[in-house]
Design a protein around this motif. Structure first.
Motif: not given
Length: 329
Positions: A53-55, A305-307, A311-312, A317-320
């Motif tokens: 949900w939060h992601s 490079p790891h965004v 899928y984990m 990660l893009a949000s951060f």
């Protein structure tokens, strides 16, 4: 350390690929009986994607932020169309009704609450749509929950995961500044009581599954609560005089990005970059602010490079990374 059109398009494509992806999904649900058996998308018709949900909430924050900053990019049209389909009054009413369950008292507390407030903060900037108005009842419900929660939270939670109090208060405060002055006062008073006398940080950081820095999130919160000079002297006593920042705050190594917990460490590099850059801005021309910018860049370079990839990490990660790259709150 700049958000470019190419990076924005990449992040938008990543988030478009998961905010409406129903599986895999990690449900934060307390089952009180057989009648509670249901698909996640039945309980959460808005935020059923992105693994949890939060992601999904901050995946939507990513998409709306990029739509505002790059309205002419090709991805802006599908973002708009999907948001129109998703942020309906009927679907949001189901999300709001879920909070009425007695067993939902701790649902997504406080991480998801804060991200929902920040999503509403962004949605209201899109004046050509009604997304902000439609999200407001849900945002107000979580703001009220946060106020009640702080009344019983005697001590801050200083872990580097979703329960981190300071991170939630940063996002919630940014929402409240323009909407709820009483909540701003409450948050500021609570932050001062919890962190105002802290000094000489010596925590065992990083932890093996952290995506937030306990000390830097607290520092960023205080940077937004305190005036410049009061914050600068506090930050000096916290991590500069004892050498912690120079000695310990270095990009962390990620051994297995297919492991959801280990993959958190890419997020730690990104969230540290966000905190360090924002703190440097708060310090202005102070002696250490260029060192903080350089340290932020090192962390960002280690994680960018790891965004995308496994899928984990890709579902969040893009949000951060976007937080770290944004020029303003």
């Amino acid at each position: 350390m700049e958000l470019t059109a190419d990076i924005a398009r990449n992040f938008a494509a990543i988030a478009l690929g998961h905010v409406a992806r129903p599986y895999p999904y990690k449900d934060d649900h307390v089952f009180t009986g057989a009648e509670d058996l249901r698909l996640p998308q039945d309980a959460h018709p808005v935020f059923f994607g992105s693994y949890d949900w939060h992601s999904c909430v901050h995946g939507w924050w990513t998409l709306l932020t990029l739509r505002r900053l790059y309205p002419d990019m090709p991805e802006a049209a599908p973002i708009t169309a999907l948001a129109q389909e998703t942020f309906t009054e009927a679907k949001l009413a189901v999300e709001l009704a879920y909070l009425d369950r007695p067993s939902s008292r701790g649902f997504e507390r406080p991480y998801g609450w804060a991200w929902l407030l920040y999503l509403h903060h962004e949605a209201e900037r899109h004046e050509d749509r009604e997304w902000g108005a439609r999200l407001e009842p849900l945002a107000r419900a979580f703001a009220a929950r946060l106020q009640d929660y702080l009344a019983i939270l005697t001590y801050p939670i200083t872990v580097g995961t979703h329960f981190n109090t300071a991170f939630a208060l940063i996002l919630a405060r940014r929402w409240a500044v323009a909407r709820d002055p009483a909540l701003v006062t409450l948050l500021d008073d609570w932050a001062e009581r919890s962190f105002g006398q802290r000094s000489d940080y010596a925590g065992w950081e990083p932890g093996g599954d952290e995506f937030l820095s306990p000390v830097l999130t607290a520092a960023l919160l205080m940077a937004e609560v305190r005036p410049h000079l009061a914050f600068a002297s506090w930050f000096e006593r916290l991590v500069l005089e004892n050498g912690w920042l120079a000695r310990e705050c270095r990009p962390v190594f990620v051994s297995d990005r297919s492991d959801g917990k280990i993959a958190h460490l890419d997020g730690l590099n990104l969230s540290r970059a966000w905190c360090l850059r924002a703190i440097a801005g708060a310090l202005g021309g102070a002696e250490h602010h260029q060192d903080l910018y350089r340290l932020a860049a090192l962390h960002l370079d280690a994680a960018m490079p790891h965004v995308a990839g496994d899928y984990m990490g890709e579902h969040w990660l893009a949000s951060f990374a976007l937080l770290a790259l944004l020029p303003e709150p």
